[in-house]
Scaffold this motif. Structure first.
Motif, PDB file in Angstrom:
ATOM      1  N   ILE A 105      54.426  26.772  40.853  1.00 24.16           N
ATOM      2  CA  ILE A 105      52.734  27.372  41.222  1.00 24.16           C
ATOM      3  C   ILE A 105      52.101  26.520  41.228  1.00 24.16           C
ATOM      4  N   SER A 106      51.936  25.433  40.572  1.00 22.79           N
ATOM      5  CA  SER A 106      52.068  24.170  40.988  1.00 22.79           C
ATOM      6  C   SER A 106      51.482  23.550  42.303  1.00 22.79           C
ATOM      7  N   LEU A 107      52.366  23.003  42.780  1.00 25.19           N
ATOM      8  CA  LEU A 107      52.870  23.129  44.329  1.00 25.19           C
ATOM      9  C   LEU A 107      51.902  23.732  45.514  1.00 25.19           C
ATOM     10  N   VAL A 108      52.343  25.507  44.966  1.00 21.49           N
ATOM     11  CA  VAL A 108      51.587  26.260  45.403  1.00 21.49           C
ATOM     12  C   VAL A 108      50.231  26.198  45.796  1.00 21.49           C
ATOM     13  N   TYR A 109      49.774  25.921  44.378  1.00 22.64           N
ATOM     14  CA  TYR A 109      48.258  25.815  44.707  1.00 22.64           C
ATOM     15  C   TYR A 109      47.829  24.778  45.006  1.00 22.64           C
ATOM     16  N   ALA A 110      48.648  23.565  44.753  1.00 23.44           N
ATOM     17  CA  ALA A 110      48.113  22.360  45.909  1.00 23.44           C
ATOM     18  C   ALA A 110      48.061  22.254  47.377  1.00 23.44           C
ATOM     19  N   ALA A 111      49.329  22.838  47.536  1.00 24.62           N
ATOM     20  CA  ALA A 111      48.876  22.985  49.141  1.00 24.62           C
ATOM     21  C   ALA A 111      48.023  24.057  49.118  1.00 24.62           C
ATOM     22  N   TRP A 112      48.131  25.184  48.705  1.00 24.34           N
ATOM     23  CA  TRP A 112      46.921  26.353  49.000  1.00 24.34           C
ATOM     24  C   TRP A 112      45.333  25.985  48.711  1.00 24.34           C
ATOM     25  N   ALA A 113      45.547  24.364  48.457  1.00 30.14           N
ATOM     26  CA  ALA A 113      44.191  23.790  48.068  1.00 30.14           C
ATOM     27  C   ALA A 113      43.328  22.650  49.220  1.00 30.14           C
ATOM     28  N   PHE A 114      44.397  22.227  49.345  1.00 27.12           N
ATOM     29  CA  PHE A 114      44.495  20.811  50.751  1.00 27.12           C
ATOM     30  C   PHE A 114      44.286  22.238  52.124  1.00 27.12           C
ATOM     31  N   TYR A 115      44.600  23.266  51.540  1.00 24.38           N
ATOM     32  CA  TYR A 115      44.630  24.158  53.243  1.00 24.38           C
ATOM     33  C   TYR A 115      43.237  25.021  52.756  1.00 24.38           C
ATOM     34  N   GLY A 116      42.261  25.225  51.872  1.00 23.94           N
ATOM     35  CA  GLY A 116      41.348  25.480  51.593  1.00 23.94           C
ATOM     36  C   GLY A 116      40.198  24.862  51.899  1.00 23.94           C
ATOM     37  N   ALA A 117      40.563  23.376  51.960  1.00 27.38           N
ATOM     38  CA  ALA A 117      39.443  22.053  52.496  1.00 27.38           C
ATOM     39  C   ALA A 117      39.216  22.049  53.279  1.00 27.38           C
ATOM     40  N   GLY A 118      39.778  22.700  54.429  1.00 25.82           N
ATOM     41  CA  GLY A 118      39.444  22.945  56.186  1.00 25.82           C
ATOM     42  C   GLY A 118      40.054  22.100  56.564  1.00 25.82           C
ATOM     43  N   LEU A 119      40.315  22.192  58.101  1.00 26.34           N
ATOM     44  CA  LEU A 119      40.677  21.273  58.870  1.00 26.34           C
ATOM     45  C   LEU A 119      40.394  19.965  59.044  1.00 26.34           C
ATOM     46  N   GLU A 120      38.616  19.637  59.442  1.00 29.81           N
ATOM     47  CA  GLU A 120      38.167  18.503  59.283  1.00 29.81           C
ATOM     48  C   GLU A 120      38.614  17.941  58.430  1.00 29.81           C
ATOM     49  N   ILE A 150      36.037  34.313  41.410  1.00 30.13           N
ATOM     50  CA  ILE A 150      37.058  33.385  41.459  1.00 30.13           C
ATOM     51  C   ILE A 150      37.981  32.872  41.282  1.00 30.13           C
ATOM     52  N   GLY A 151      37.032  31.425  42.058  1.00 34.59           N
ATOM     53  CA  GLY A 151      37.740  30.758  42.630  1.00 34.59           C
ATOM     54  C   GLY A 151      37.290  29.764  41.304  1.00 34.59           C
ATOM     55  N   TRP A 152      36.724  29.218  40.304  1.00 34.23           N
ATOM     56  CA  TRP A 152      36.612  29.116  39.825  1.00 34.23           C
ATOM     57  C   TRP A 152      37.942  29.692  38.712  1.00 34.23           C
ATOM     58  N   ILE A 153      37.747  30.636  38.356  1.00 38.02           N
ATOM     59  CA  ILE A 153      39.219  31.571  37.728  1.00 38.02           C
ATOM     60  C   ILE A 153      40.414  30.883  38.280  1.00 38.02           C
ATOM     61  N   VAL A 154      41.009  31.524  39.563  1.00 39.99           N
ATOM     62  CA  VAL A 154      42.575  30.467  39.976  1.00 39.99           C
ATOM     63  C   VAL A 154      41.818  29.276  39.801  1.00 39.99           C
ATOM     64  N   THR A 155      40.845  28.444  40.172  1.00 39.46           N
ATOM     65  CA  THR A 155      40.680  26.794  39.952  1.00 39.46           C
ATOM     66  C   THR A 155      41.340  26.515  38.568  1.00 39.46           C
ATOM     67  N   ILE A 156      41.031  26.872  37.868  1.00 38.98           N
ATOM     68  CA  ILE A 156      41.145  26.384  35.923  1.00 38.98           C
ATOM     69  C   ILE A 156      42.725  26.474  35.765  1.00 38.98           C
ATOM     70  N   PHE A 157      43.088  28.444  36.427  1.00 44.07           N
ATOM     71  CA  PHE A 157      44.469  28.343  36.736  1.00 44.07           C
ATOM     72  C   PHE A 157      45.573  27.249  36.926  1.00 44.07           C
ATOM     73  N   GLY A 158      45.591  27.030  38.139  1.00 46.26           N
ATOM     74  CA  GLY A 158      46.112  26.265  39.026  1.00 46.26           C
ATOM     75  C   GLY A 158      46.165  24.843  38.552  1.00 46.26           C
ATOM     76  N   THR A 159      44.908  24.760  38.059  1.00 47.84           N
ATOM     77  CA  THR A 159      45.179  23.402  37.330  1.00 47.84           C
ATOM     78  C   THR A 159      45.622  22.470  35.922  1.00 47.84           C
ATOM     79  N   LEU A 160      45.084  23.979  35.470  1.00 45.40           N
ATOM     80  CA  LEU A 160      46.056  24.060  34.090  1.00 45.40           C
ATOM     81  C   LEU A 160      47.859  23.888  34.246  1.00 45.40           C
ATOM     82  N   CYS A 161      48.238  24.763  34.850  1.00 45.23           N
ATOM     83  CA  CYS A 161      49.882  24.578  35.279  1.00 45.23           C
ATOM     84  C   CYS A 161      49.779  23.095  35.801  1.00 45.23           C
TER      85      CYS A 161
END
Length: 453
Positions: free
Chosen positions: A408-423, A57-68
């Protein structure tokens, strides 16, 4: 203030776009795919396998978000051709300060990528030389050795980098395409039964977020054609086409190749492997095939590493020439190479490896990938925010659909930044923030150094 924008941050004049020696569509496409397909995809299955279906699912989300994001940048490239990509747009939208910070962030992303690729080389070589994986000090030493070997070569003025990159590009495709073909044959012949991924990890928002942050690392570089817009024939046509087609083609290759490895092998075997594609071929073809794939992947990582080492020396030079960095950064050797910037960049990459080598070779690569992704997301978000501003001012063409893409691109980028973790996120923010005092110092000292006439 606007006079302080470096040449690399300016949108070029259309009158120069048809000059001889410029890149056409196919060269742009090769640049996009060659930059995107690095070593990350060869190591990601080890980090993704414990996530089960979250990884798919992560691959599919990334492909969609990146294409945006790709479509947003493609519109920018069409309506504002030339220049140097997202940091050009940040400077044009928000002024030289924003352009400087984004360029600084981009430079950080390059040398962090150098550290990650060096670890990837060591990881793939560990299949041929097990001692590399057995001792973290050995793996760190190999990574450092690769960094400084290629730094030395670039400081000497290597002229055949393009040929090396083309060769390694072909070598990258062979194991990826081979994994897809092998998986299709195994499934079609009934030679393997996929393990139940549902039992690995439950599907969750946090699991998908983690997978999306990791998989985005493999897509970094889709902006490469935008970054050389001044050197492209008809950039308003060729850059958007190459960027969109290259991202779609690469995304399809990634989804099928990585899913083949993670879905057809026991999760534990993939997760503990330092070279998942090599392990895949060793299990289903032969140990010799696995070693050959590991060597291919190591050579491909060397090619990507060489390109990034070359790039790390070039990013800061225009800023120094424009007075936004001390002249120290602009000085070059007799061979025309920015040796000082190379030494600084590679030293920082080496410190990052040394500061984290106790994580082990797989953990070290995962950490590097997350930090690189976090830093580069800052770079992407600046471009998307610039697009939003240009839409409102009418500087680029817009529509309801395109406006939705930018959001969508802005929301996706912010979500991916969050997903990278705090450290990883804190590392990226702290490293980017180091550019602020430098910019403030240069802007305050500049009038004294170069009084207005």
């Amino acid at each position: 203030m606007m006079g302080m924008i470096s040449p690399s941050m300016q949108i070029s004049d259309h009158s120069t776009q048809n000059a001889p020696g410029k890149l056409g569509f196919w060269m742009c496409l090769a640049l996009v795919m060659g930059t995107m397909i690095g070593s990350g995809v060869f190591l990601l299955p080890a980090s993704l396998a414990p996530l089960g279906w979250n990884a798919v699912i992560g691959w599919i989300v990334t492909i969609f978000g990146t294409l945006c994001m790709v479509l947003v940048f493609a519109r920018l490239a069409r309506d504002m051709p030339g220049g140097s990509g997202p940091y050009s747009y940040a400077a044009a939208a928000f002024g030289p300060g924003a352009g400087f910070i984004v360029a600084w962030s981009f430079w950080i992303g390059v040398w962090v990528t150098v550290a990650a690729l060096a670890v990837a080389v060591a990881s793939n070589l560990s299949s041929l030389f097990p001692i590399i994986a057995a001792d973290p000090r050995v793996s760190a030493s190999v990574a450092l050795g690769v960094i400084w070997l290629l730094t030395a070569l670039n400081c000497l003025g290597v002229r055949e980098a393009g040929k090396v990159q083309l060769l390694t590009m072909m070598l990258k495709i062979i194991p990826l395409a081979g994994a897809v073909i092998l998986a299709a044959w195994l499934l079609g012949s009934g030679g393997v039964t996929p393990p139940p991924l549902a039992e690995v990890a439950p599907i969750s928002l946090s699991g998908i977020s983690s997978a999306a942050a990791l998989t985005l690392f493999a897509f970094l570089g889709f902006e490469s054609a935008l970054a050389v817009g001044d050197r492209v024939e008809r950039p308003e046509v060729n850059v958007p086409r190459a960027t969109v087609i290259g991202a779609i083609a690469t995304g399809i290759i990634y989804l099928f190749a990585c899913s083949a490895v993670t879905m057809l092998m026991p999760v534990a075997d993939v997760a503990r492997s330092n070279a998942p594609f090599a392990t895949f071929f060793a299990a289903f073809v032969s140990p010799a095939a696995g070693q050959a794939v590991a060597l291919f992947a190591a050579i491909a990582a060397l090619g990507s590493l060489n390109g990034n080492v070359l790039q790390q020396g070039e990013v800061l030079t225009p800023l120094a020439h424009s007075g936004m960095l001390p002249a120290w950064f602009a000085l070059q050797s007799s061979r025309g190479t920015p040796v000082r910037v190379h030494l600084l960049s590679s030293s920082l990459a080496s410190l990052l490896v040394l500061a984290n080598f106790t994580k082990g070779i797989a953990g070290l690569f995962k950490f590097m990938a997350l930090v690189t992704t976090s830093v580069t997301i800052i770079f992407y978000m600046a471009g998307v925010l610039a697009a939003l501003k240009f839409e409102r001012s009418g500087r680029i063409g817009t529509s309801r659909g395109f406006a939705a893409l930018t959001v969508i691109s802005l929301v996706y980028a912010a979500w991916a930044f969050y997903g990278a973790g705090l450290e990883a996120s804190l590392w990226s923010l702290l490293m980017t923030a180091t550019g602020i005092p430098i910019y403030l110092f240069m802007t305050r000292s500049r009038p004294a150094q170069q009084p207005a006439e």
